[in-house]
Design an enzyme around this catalytic site. Structure first.
Site, mmCIF file in Angstrom:
data_model
loop_
_atom_site.group_PDB
_atom_site.id
_atom_site.type_symbol
_atom_site.label_atom_id
_atom_site.label_comp_id
_atom_site.label_asym_id
_atom_site.label_seq_id
_atom_site.Cartn_x
_atom_site.Cartn_y
_atom_site.Cartn_z
ATOM 1 N N LEU A 101 40.139 86.532 -44.977
ATOM 2 C CA LEU A 101 39.043 87.125 -44.224
ATOM 3 C C LEU A 101 39.272 88.627 -44.228
ATOM 4 O O LEU A 101 40.407 89.088 -44.093
ATOM 5 C CB LEU A 101 39.016 86.610 -42.776
ATOM 6 C CG LEU A 101 38.517 85.177 -42.542
ATOM 7 C CD1 LEU A 101 38.637 84.818 -41.068
ATOM 8 C CD2 LEU A 101 37.074 85.012 -43.013
ATOM 9 N N ASP A 102 38.205 89.398 -44.373
ATOM 10 C CA ASP A 102 38.348 90.849 -44.357
ATOM 11 C C ASP A 102 38.958 91.318 -43.040
ATOM 12 O O ASP A 102 38.879 90.624 -42.023
ATOM 13 C CB ASP A 102 36.981 91.515 -44.538
ATOM 14 C CG ASP A 102 36.403 91.309 -45.924
ATOM 15 O OD1 ASP A 102 37.175 90.935 -46.832
ATOM 16 O OD2 ASP A 102 35.193 91.517 -46.088
ATOM 17 N N LYS A 103 39.510 92.501 -43.050
ATOM 18 C CA LYS A 103 40.167 93.053 -41.869
ATOM 19 C C LYS A 103 39.234 93.094 -40.679
ATOM 20 O O LYS A 103 39.633 92.805 -39.540
ATOM 21 C CB LYS A 103 40.712 94.459 -42.167
ATOM 22 C CG LYS A 103 41.550 95.047 -41.041
ATOM 23 C CD LYS A 103 42.162 96.370 -41.458
ATOM 24 C CE LYS A 103 43.055 96.929 -40.345
ATOM 25 N NZ LYS A 103 43.696 98.208 -40.760
#
Length: 277
Positions: A101-103
């Site tokens: 998952l993106d930051k």
């Protein structure tokens, strides 16, 4: 059972790292140094030691984690907090996140020490559905929805995305919905957004390309400002989990994944050893 698999499931390290340990002569089986990771052992009868300390086979571990924004999906990082930094009371040596998952993206993330689990959920050929909730600036017209549902180009030299599912929840102007959005930390407050159109909804995909949801919505003129994954393969993020909290994946949830996907037969093997502690 293979020695490297035994060590990985005992949280000595990832499958890759334990192979190195074995080749370096750091593992002893029944008082004999073993340097071949693929050697077969009896996980019950044989005594396995790593650096002279007996290794206890814990079995395969599966955790559900509510990822908060601001941490990265990695085992370790020199600059940023990682998802594994939240697992304070767990032996994390063999654990790794399933997918990414993106930051700045929140929501459901599985962590495990089971490589087969990771493959079955993340392999593109398995078509495992992942559902995301989003807020975005912009609007979706009927033609835009059709493009998302049938496949859309999100980058040069890339094939069209696989068919997706789009469900619009709310549409309106920013000044009408800003109190519901709760995205102040994600946007530039200096920008005049009063008459900006906004939209929220669910987008369900069966792939895992980099920044895919954001890129798909951008391709139809929507700029994502909040994103949260709420389910994988029919398993919903536990609503009782606060951001940064985790729990063990239940046997019922594993069974639901098996039934829904019809492709995770390896989990039914007797040596799966799902750990519920």
């Amino acid at each position: 059972m293979r020695l490297d698999k035994f060590l990985a499931e005992a949280s000595v390290g990832t499958r890759k790292t334990v192979r190195t340990y074995v080749k370096e002569g750091k593992v002893i089986v029944n008082d004999q140094v073993i340097v071949e990771p693929a050697v077969q052992i009896d996980p019950i009868a044989d005594v396995v030691k790593y650096l002279s300390k007996e290794v206890i086979h814990t079995g395969k571990l599966y955790y559900m984690f509510h990822k908060p924004a601001g941490c990265i999906t990695a085992r370790k990082d020199a600059k940023s907090k990682t998802v594994l930094d939240y697992f304070e009371n767990v032996n994390i040596n063999g654990l790794f996140p399933v997918g990414r998952l993106d930051k700045d993206t929140e929501g459901l993330l599985f962590l495990t020490n089971d490589g087969d689990f990771n493959h079955q959920l993340m392999c593109p050929e398995k078509h495992v559905e992942k559902k995301y909730f989003f807020w975005a600036f912009g609007a979706l017209h009927s033609e835009d929805k059709k493009r998302l549902e049938t496949g859309i180009c999100i980058g040069e030299d890339e094939t069209l995305t696989k068919p997706a599912k789009i469900e619009v929840l709310k549409e309106g102007m920013y000044h009408e919905l800003k109190n519901e959005m709760d995205i102040g930390k994600f946007i530039n407050k200096k920008k005049n957004l009063y008459e900006q159109s906004v939209i929220s909804g669910y987008l369900t995909i069966s792939e895992g390309r980099k920044h895919q949801v954001k890129r798909m919505l951008k391709a139809v003129g929507c700029y994502v400002v909040y994103l949260k994954r709420i389910s994988i393969g029919g398993i919903m993020l536990d609503k009782s989990l606060e951001k940064g909290e985790y729990r063990v994946v239940t046997e019922q949830e594993i069974q639901k994944l098996i039934e829904n996907q019809g492709c995770i037969g390896s989990w039914q093997d007797e040596e799966a050893g799902i750990n519920r502690n």
